[in-house]
Design a protein around this motif. Sequence first.
Motif, PDB file in Angstrom:
ATOM      1  N   GLY A 133      -2.494   0.092  -4.330  1.00 58.75           N
ATOM      2  CA  GLY A 133      -3.201  -0.706  -3.328  1.00 58.75           C
ATOM      3  C   GLY A 133      -3.234  -2.136  -3.822  1.00 58.75           C
TER       4      GLY A 133
ATOM      5  N   CYS B 201      -3.789   3.521  -2.564  1.00 62.41           N
ATOM      6  CA  CYS B 201      -4.298   3.566  -1.199  1.00 62.41           C
ATOM      7  C   CYS B 201      -3.981   4.915  -0.552  1.00 62.41           C
TER       8      CYS B 201
ATOM      9  N   LEU C 145       0.848  -1.198   0.000  1.00 63.93           N
ATOM     10  CA  LEU C 145       0.000   0.000   0.000  1.00 63.93           C
ATOM     11  C   LEU C 145       0.877   1.239   0.000  1.00 63.93           C
TER      12      LEU C 145
END
Length: 783
Positions: free
Chosen positions: A536, A621, A522
């Motif tokens: 992500g 992310c 992430l």
Amino acid sequence: MSRRASVEQIRVRGLVQGVGFRPHVWRLARDLGLCGDVRNDGDGVLIRVQGAATAIDALCLRLSAECPPLARIDEIERRALDEPPEGTGFSIVASAATAVHTGIVADASTCAECAADIVDPSNRRYRYPFTNCTHCGPRLSIVRAIPYDRANTSMSAFPMCSACAAEYRDPADRRFHAQPNACAVCGPRVWLQRADGNGIDPAGIGCIDAIAAASRLLDDGWILAIKGIGGFHLACDATNPRAVAELRRRKRRDAKPLALMARDLDLVRRYCAVSDQEAALLGSAAAPIVLLERETPGDLSAEVAPGQRALGFMLPYSPLHRLLLADLDRPMVMTSGNLSDEPQCTDNAEAVSRLGALADAWLLHDRDIVNRVDDSVVRVMDGAPRLLRRARGYAPEPIRLPEGFGDAAPVLALGGELKAAICLLQDGQAILSQHLGDLGDARTAQAFEQTVALYRDLFGHRPGAIAVDLHPDYRSSLRGRDWALEADVPLIAVQHHFAHLCGVLADNAWPLDAGPVLGIILDGLGQGLDRTIWGGELLVADYRAFERVGHLKAVALPGGTRAMLEPWRNLFAQIQAGVGWEAFQTRWHGLALTRSLARRPLGLVAAMLEKRLNAPLASSCGRLFDAVAAALDICPGAIAYEGQAAIELEAAARGGLDRVAVGYPFAIRDEAAPLVLDPWPMWSALFDDLAAGVAREEIAARFHLGLAAALADMALRIAARGRVDTVALSGGVFQNRTLLEALAQRLRNAGLRVLMHRQVPANDGALALGQSVAAAAILGGPG
């Protein structure tokens, strides 16, 4: 000598130069009645010894059991010799110039003995700010070449006086061959001057010396530029709001937290909770900045760490800093000596020129800083220290490579664009450089090139391949391409998130042929294989190859790089990807958030999204965190430093964890491979909570817990297919303690093994390590 005497050569490899290892061998050999000699060379330490076999066995056992504080033994090899060494005693001989295969020790904090010397009026080093011995002091910051001898350091400019030379030559003295050894008679000197270049006479303000005068000025509210071990600091009284605000204004650093230094642990505990583990870190030889949970604001200026629940504290790690803070009963700001986003200054003239508008006075010295080394940063997470920045005290300590890499071809890995560091892979170890900074800055890019040249010279490195990030336009990738052509060696481009995964595997000594793991990676962004932006990712991989088995739903970045700087853009893109702006306005028309977004140039942004103009898709992310922060009115308009929105979002979450038991829901779409994590159910619940007046801290906590639960659910689905039983976590988002601990606990509770970073950061500072082992595995061919 008895006919039954043995004659052997003992080779010791590891961090064994510049740490008092030869006198350690000398003392042990004399104690055991052995004859022979010991020397440094390019492979480490070489011992030739003659004596009883039992005594030689005892020597080898005691070498490890009684290792000097800064030494690290990686390997001891023994072999018989036909000819005994000359002489009847045991001696230390001059270093041999051979091919380099040994390491440079990191700069080390002042040891207890030297700390006692500088406060003892009867000691000849009383108040001498460059006091050191073989157990402490500068190493990487002053070295130019291996072997680590005085002639190859910036101390070569200071011939030792007779007293220092006697210590240096005496194997029984703790300063034997301490290369920076010096005193006030023969060593570097320190002085204080004003911004206009005129000196400040300490006696004129009633002080014993320049350091005492600098301490007085700090006490009076001045901002000082202080030349330290690996660069300059800007310092001021952290309890003086005017001084802190003025420092921020001059440094052009509006919001990023400022590092603090306090004279002792008791003073740190006035402001923060400090565990035994954190106290040990603060007092260690590395002496990093340690992020600590704030317990009370006390009298600290609110401008020290706005929007934070943590403070970054360090203890004085050099004699100069110890003397400077000895009489100050409050913390000092001790931030890097530079303008915002520039590298730290190291040269006196450069500092006076570039920091001319930042400081009121300069505390300078005349020992050259050969290599810039920033302060390291550590945070205890999930029960262990995790590096956020690897520099002073840690670099360039080699990382022993996992089983299977012993015969790997030498690789030069150049890392990424942000948090740059390079890595040399050779002789079964990886040498990761200190943190260099962001290559978008021209001065950092220049330092990057200088570091590559320096490290290759220091370690005698001749790469068989050069590894870079897959992104073709990173400066590190462009230079790697040029160097590979010049050296006529392969250029290996390693996908960003795969490099992260390989880095955490190497960090945990995962063997080359141990099989695949599931990586949860992430971060903010990295170029994907499908030419979209990834960030992500769930990857099933070993060191040689990976498969993308899951990811966060890709959402456009409206405005490209502007979306990384303006969190509201990511929030609007999430809304458009979920239900669309019109439907959102209808359902949540009463939110202040809705009215705030409506004042933004949404028509232009909506057109970007619809036409895919400067709006690349990203499964980032990091941008999801930015969007959630914007929804909670945290940095919605713009961030002042990288990661600000996410950092302040976590700070809010930590204030709500004790009131929240269940996280927000996410959807896992498994209609086709790879799995897709869809955040829209989270958004719907979050907006409902905003409408219901739920506290921001509770909403932030529910987001963190919900994301952790969803990622764990995805991991379990993949593990259930029987391919993996180990999960590795990497990427800059995992600097977030709340998310890391919640996810790790869920994974372990489900019976999965969890690997996390230990020796290198989870962020892009470890990319070069991952690139190096990935390239070595690829060059080695199939397993």
